[in-house]
Design an enzyme around this catalytic site. Structure first.
Site, PDB file in Angstrom:
ATOM      1  N   GLU A 174     -18.240 -27.681 -10.649  1.00 12.64           N
ATOM      2  CA  GLU A 174     -17.238 -26.872  -9.941  1.00 12.64           C
ATOM      3  C   GLU A 174     -17.724 -26.562  -8.529  1.00 12.64           C
ATOM      4  OE1 GLU A 174     -14.189 -26.083 -10.651  1.00 12.64           O
ATOM      5  OE2 GLU A 174     -14.026 -26.417 -12.808  1.00 12.64           O
ATOM      6  N   GLU A 212       0.101 -20.267  -7.896  1.00 10.98           N
ATOM      7  CA  GLU A 212       0.081 -21.720  -7.699  1.00 10.98           C
ATOM      8  C   GLU A 212       1.437 -22.301  -7.338  1.00 10.98           C
ATOM      9  OE1 GLU A 212      -3.002 -23.600 -10.082  1.00 10.98           O
ATOM     10  OE2 GLU A 212      -1.710 -25.354 -10.217  1.00 10.98           O
ATOM     11  N   ARG A 216      -2.771 -23.102  -4.075  1.00 11.47           N
ATOM     12  CA  ARG A 216      -3.774 -22.878  -5.129  1.00 11.47           C
ATOM     13  C   ARG A 216      -4.075 -24.155  -5.912  1.00 11.47           C
ATOM     14  NH1 ARG A 216      -4.691 -17.797  -9.254  1.00 11.47           N
ATOM     15  NH2 ARG A 216      -6.356 -18.803 -10.429  1.00 11.47           N
ATOM     16  N   HIS A 239     -17.386 -29.543 -19.050  1.00 12.53           N
ATOM     17  CA  HIS A 239     -16.227 -29.483 -18.147  1.00 12.53           C
ATOM     18  C   HIS A 239     -16.593 -29.846 -16.699  1.00 12.53           C
ATOM     19  CE1 HIS A 239     -12.472 -28.275 -16.351  1.00 12.53           C
ATOM     20  NE2 HIS A 239     -13.112 -27.418 -15.567  1.00 12.53           N
TER      21      HIS A 239
END
Ligand code: GLY
Length: 335
Positions: A174, A212, A216, A239
């Site tokens: 991330e 969003e 976003r 992930h």
């Protein structure tokens, strides 16, 4: 301690980043909170002291816990304990805990306050910030959820010292994403400042587009392929590792669409390699099945929508060309 905020007018909330942030819980609890329900996992091995009467509500480990059955069980346990809107839920854990506890906070009594204490790098730079909550269905990840902003987030970087290496690596996936969203020099920063830089970037994006409607979506850079891989099954990627592969794939797609040059693709590879993250598809995955799953992504309103780099930076782009998507898949199979 680095003190940041997610600016959402009367729902603005603080995010504290630094060693020992978890000990600041009492001061960020909603004013007048009577009791705290601490949602966590027994594997975390420590808990927090909210300074008001509290009870611990453990949930199971792993992504397989993130389903509607867990939400029902937890809501029933909270009801039996007598949780009300005058109380607070405190989520102590990684993304599974903050996603489930956040969703329960959104729906229990039509909404109770929640404070997140993310214990993983991935939780601190992404999952616990911005109010996305939810659980998975067999048909896909995070398909049921709600936007429910926490009252505060405490990113205690001291807790990252004991993370298993794979968990840390997943968080770095991330982090690598933020390098393409305008956060510079991340690898050179001390950990607290690196986490804070990611939080600042995400807070700014969330403040400008909470639900969003547009901007976003760029926070999902690398996630379309990652979610398809995760929906296909357990291919041994955490992930953030799947996001890392997804970043390379998105660069290959953008290159084939003429949005970025080969040098920018190479930059993607170098950033991802710098974080010691994978860049290739696990060998047993069938590209055609992954491309089919792209249409089920939440960004896909009509057809397949990808978040792609380009001359205006990272933005959502409709990609109707299936053969292009399959061609880009070859580049991450053989690379
Ligand atoms: N994890 C992406 C978002 O919060 O929008």
């Amino acid at each position: 301690m680095i003190e940041l905020a997610v600016a959402l007018s009367d729902r603005t909330y603080p995010v504290l980043v630094g060693s020992g942030a978890r000990h600041r819980l009492l001061e960020v609890l909603p004013v007048g909170a009577r009791r705290a329900a601490i949602v966590t996992q027994s594997s975390i091995g420590w808990t927090v002291d909210p300074g008001v009467p509290s009870q611990v509500f453990p949930i199971g480990d792993g992504e397989e816990t993130k389903h509607l059955g867990t939400v029902e069980d937890l809501c029933r346990d909270l009801a039996q304990w007598g949780l009300t809107r005058a109380d607070v839920i405190v989520a102590v854990g990684g993304g599974v805990v903050t996603d489930v506890a956040g969703f329960v906070a959104a729906v229990y009594h039509r909404g109770v306050p929640v404070v997140h204490v993310p214990t993983t790098l991935l939780g601190q730079v992404d999952a616990a910030i911005g109010g996305k909550t939810g659980v998975n269905l067999p048909e896909g990840k995070n398909l049921v959820g709600a936007y429910w902003q926490p009252s505060a987030v405490l990113c205690d970087t001291e807790t990252l010292g004991t993370l298993p290496p794979r968990e840390h690596r997943s968080g770095r996936g991330e982090m690598a994403k933020y390098a393409f969203l305008g956060v510079d020099d991340l690898p050179d920063l001390p950990l607290d400042e690196a986490v804070a830089a990611c939080v600042r970037c995400k807070a700014d994006i969330v403040a400008s587009d909470e639900r969003e409607g547009g901007r976003r979506a760029i926070l999902n850079y690398g996630h379309t392929l990652a979610h398809a891989i995760e929906t296909e099954g357990d291919y041994g990627l955490r992930h953030g590792e799947a996001v890392a592969v997804g970043l390379i794939y998105a660069a290959e797609v953008a290159h084939r669409l003429g949005r970025i040059d080969a040098e920018r693709v190479a930059e993607h590879r170098s950033v991802v390699a710098g974080y010691d993250l994978p860049m290739n598809l696990p060998p047993d995955l069938e590209p055609g099945r992954l491309v089919d799953l792209f249409a089920r992504d939440k960004k896909a309103i009509a057809g397949v929508t990808f978040v792609l780099d380009g001359p205006r930076g990272v933005e959502p782009v409709a990609v109707p060309d299936r053969s292009l998507l399959l061609g880009a898949m070859e580049a991450i199979r053989r690379a």
